[in-house]
Every structure is written in structure tokens, then in C-alpha cells.
Scaffold this active site. Structure first.
Site: not given
Ligand code: AMP
Length: 393
Positions: A7, A88, A177, A206, A236, A280, A379
């Protein structure tokens, strides 16, 4: 057969090497800050993570270092042992509804689609070219994020704008996705033990999107022409009244680039909270009673619920709802609020089961009308599976 799943971002390169068809992960890692100062890479092997600082001029150099590391760690004895590399790739336009072997025509199509994915497609092309340079004899594949959504009916992928925008400029919903939605929708069918299902897959990280999947095929998804559609996300805006764009351009004297930047990078959680794009931080703010974090969380959850409800009605029910990606896998609170908001559909949250993070789990009670699951996405494995299959054809 050793298959490498890649990726590539503009300055990063994530990889995972598999022994296929056993689907055994041999090594994984990330090269970061490629072409920028302070570049480094991390490698995970046998459960141990190692970080090394190293100048990384370009993606080809990163692949060369990867080969050296693989040899040093006795994963391979020579680069030629890697028989296939899967990439990817975000945007495959209308043409690519499945994974393909890369040739010059695929790369030139990807170049044509750059206007639709200006950040992502150039990075994928860079990654492919670099892999071709280093893994000269390997089969290269392009695994398109848009491919899974190619089965959407026309009434779902068209926008109510002049028809010529579609025929002349490709304006339609492509979705994103797709590899993740495909992985979790396949997995949920395995869990349910049947193929003829109606499932709603929530990839909420995210970037975030929700798909409606009937009998393993996508019928609708929340992302659109670009990844800035549908749900509210980290930074976004997702769906908004499109007239806000010309209105704010006039009001604030913004150029198209400037407003695009605000809607992609300074909106969502970040725009509303004024604090962070990271869920978080928003949850911390909610705990401390920060009004704007509370508002951001409410707005986020509202949109997830609305999309699930919309697809539930569109499919005439749902056999399961799946949560995946950063928030979907880890945010106990977001899942709780979403499932509580779905109680009108007979969804019953199992609070204890929902305290899970990053593991496959049923999070609703036995009496819930719709079972809801956490399924960590994979993925890379999907890329490796597709690539292995094509390499063996
Ligand atoms: P991704 O783009 O799939 O890596 O997701 C990132 C998002 O997941 C970010 O907003 C992180 O804050 C959220 N995230 C990861 N771990 C946690 C957690 N333990 N509690 C709440 N949100 C989380």
C-alpha cells in the site's frame, strides 16, 4: 508462493509478505517519510517490532532495503523468490471491476483517473513502478478500492446533475474502501454460514464509509465521486449542502483549492471540535464535558445511524451489521451510541460483549433482531488472495 501486498502513499510504503495459499504472514512493516528528512522504517517479524532510521530517497530504495531485510532475516535468499506483488490502488474508474495484472495500459488508465484521485493514484503508480524495478520477474497486480462497488445499480451511482457530466466527465459515485468492505462482507457470510445475505458494512476509521451488500455484492455505498462524501470523518465533511461551496467561496474569497482543502482537511471531527481529527481526542473531550467535542460525537453518530437505517430500508432488512476500521474495531462508545440509536429496528446491544477492541466478536444479545459484529478488516490479505489467484492463472 511468496506474495507481497503493498500500500503505497506519496511518502510511505506499507507492506506485508505472505506465504500463499497458506495465508501465513511472514513479515510486515512500513517505510515512512520517503523523500523527506528523518525517514525511517519499522518491521514486524515473529511478533517483534524493530524501528530503523534510514535515508529513503524514493520508493524503489525502500523496496531494495526491504529485500536486504528479508535476506538478513532469512525470510528469502533472493528477491526472485517473491513471485507476485499486489498493489492497493484507489481509483479504477468504471473500467476495473476486479483485480488485474498490471501492464502499460493499466498504468495509463490509472494516470487518466488521477483527476478523480489526485492524492492516491499517483502514489500507487509510484509504488508499482518501484516494485517493477526491484522485483523484475514478479507478477504485479492492481487491486482497486473502487472495484467492489462496480455492482451498484445505476440509480444508486448516478447524481441528479446534467447527464452529460456523467458521459463526458465521469461524474458518478465510485465508492472507496472496497477491498475492506469486500473482506468483511465475505467474512460475515462465513460467520452466518450462508451466501444469500443482506449485510451493512461500516468501515469507520479516519476515512469512513458504509456499504449495503446483497448476496456478497455491493448495491450502495456512502462515498462518492471522491472520498469526501457520505459520513462525517476525521477531517472531511462528507455529505453537505453543495451550495455551501460557492456560498463560502464568495463570502471568504476562497479559491477552489482553498475550499477543497478546508472541506477535506479542516472539517469533520477537527472542524467541529476545533481540537483534533482523532476520535480518541474527541472521546477525551466528551469525558471532560467539552461542548464542541460532545457536538462532534453526536453529529458523527447521527450520520452513521442514518446511513445504516437508509440501507436497511433499501435492502428490505439486514441479516447483520458489521463494524470495522479504527473506530469500528476500537471505539466501544461509538458502537454503543450507534446501536442504541438503532433500537427501533430491534437491535439490542450486549454491553459486556461490546467492550471488545480489535477482535472478531458478536456485540448484540441473542434476542437482537439484527446481529451486529466487530470484524477487524484485512485489506492486505485480500490483496494477497487476489494476487495469488491471478499469478496462478
Ligand atoms: P483508521 O483510519 O482505520 O486507522 O482509524 C483511525 C481512527 O480510529 C482514529 O480516529 C482513531 O482515533 C480511531 N481509534 C483508534 N483506536 C481507538 C480507540 N481505542 N478508541 C476510539 N477511537 C479509536
Amino acid at each position: 508462493m511468496k506474495v507481497l501486498a503493498v500500500n503505497a502513499g506519496s511518502s510511505s510504503l506499507k507492506f506485508r509478505l505472505y506465504e500463499m495459499p497458506k495465508e501465513k504472514e511472514l513479515i510486515s512493516g512500513t517505510f515512512e517519510r520517503i523523500g523527506i528528512e528523518d525517514s525511517f522504517y519499522t518491521i514486524k517479524l515473529n511478533g517483534e517490532r524493530v524501528k530503523k532510521d534510514r535515508d529513503l530517497e524514493n520508493h524503489a530504495e525502500a523496496f531494495k532495503i526491504l529485500v536486504d531485510e528479508l535476506i538478513l532475516n532469512k525470510v528469502i535468499t533472493d528477491a526472485s523468490e517473491i513471485k507476485a506483488v499486489g498493489h492497493r490502488t484507489v481509483q479504477g474508474g468504471e473500467k476495473y471491476d476486479h483485480t488485474v495484472l498490471v501492464d502499460d495500459s493499466v498504468i495509463s488508465d490509472m494516470e487518466r483517473y488521477i483527476a478523480l484521485a489526485p492524492l492516491h493514484n499517483p502514489a500507487s503508480i509510484t509504488g508499482i513502478r518501484a516494485a517493477q524495478e526491484v522485483f523484475k520477474d514478479a507478477v504485479q497486480t492492481a487491486v482497486f478500492d473502487t472495484a467492489f462497488h462496480a455492482t451498484m445499480p445505476k440509480e444508486n451511482f448516478m447524481y441528479p446533475v446534467p447527464y452529460e457530466w456523467y458521459t463526458e466527465h465521469g461524474v458518478r459515485k465510485y465508492g472507496m474502501h472496497g477491498t475492506s468492505h469486500r473482506y468483511v462482507s465475505k467474512r460475515i457470510n462465513e460467520i452466518l454460514g450462508k451466501e444469500n445475505t443482506k449485510v451493512i458494512t461500516c468501515h469507520i476509521g479516519n476515512g469512513a464509509s458504509i456499504s449495503a451488500v446483497v448476496n456478497g455484492k455491493c448495491v450502495n455505498t456512502s462515498m462518492g465521486l471522491t472520498p469526501n462524501a457520505g459520513l462525517m470523518m476525521g477531517s472531511r465533511c462528507g455529505d453537505i449542502d453543495c451550495s455551501i461551496v460557492p456560498y463560502m467561496m464568495d463570502q471568504a474569497g476562497m479559491t477552489t483549492k482553498e475550499i477543497d482543502n478546508v472541506l477535506n482537511k479542516h472539517s469533520g471531527f477537527l472542524g467541529i471540535s476545533g481540537i483534533s481529527s482523532d476520535a480518541r481526542d474527541i472521546e477525551d473531550g466528551v469525558e471532560k464535558g467539552n461542548e464542541r467535542c460532545i457536538l462532534a460525537q453526536k453529529m458523527y453518530v447521527r450520520r452513521v445511524i442514518n446511513y445504516i437505517a437508509m440501507y436497511y430500508v433499501e435492502m428490505g432488512g439486514a441479516d447483520a451489521i458489521v463494524f470495522t476500521a479504527g473506530l469500528g474495531e476500537n471505539s466501544v462508545e461509538t458502537r454503543k451510541l450507534v446501536l442504541e440509536g438503532l433500537s427501533v429496528l430491534g437491535v439490542k446491544l450486549d454491553e459486556k460483549a461490546n467492550s471488545v477492541r480489535g477482535k472478531e466478536k458478536l456485540i448484540t444479545t441473542k434476542s437482537s433482531k439484527i446481529p451486529c459484529y466487530v470484524i477487524p478488516t484485512d485489506e492486505e490479505l485480500m490483496i494477497a488472495r487476489d494476487t495469488y489467484e491471478l499469478a496462478n492463472k
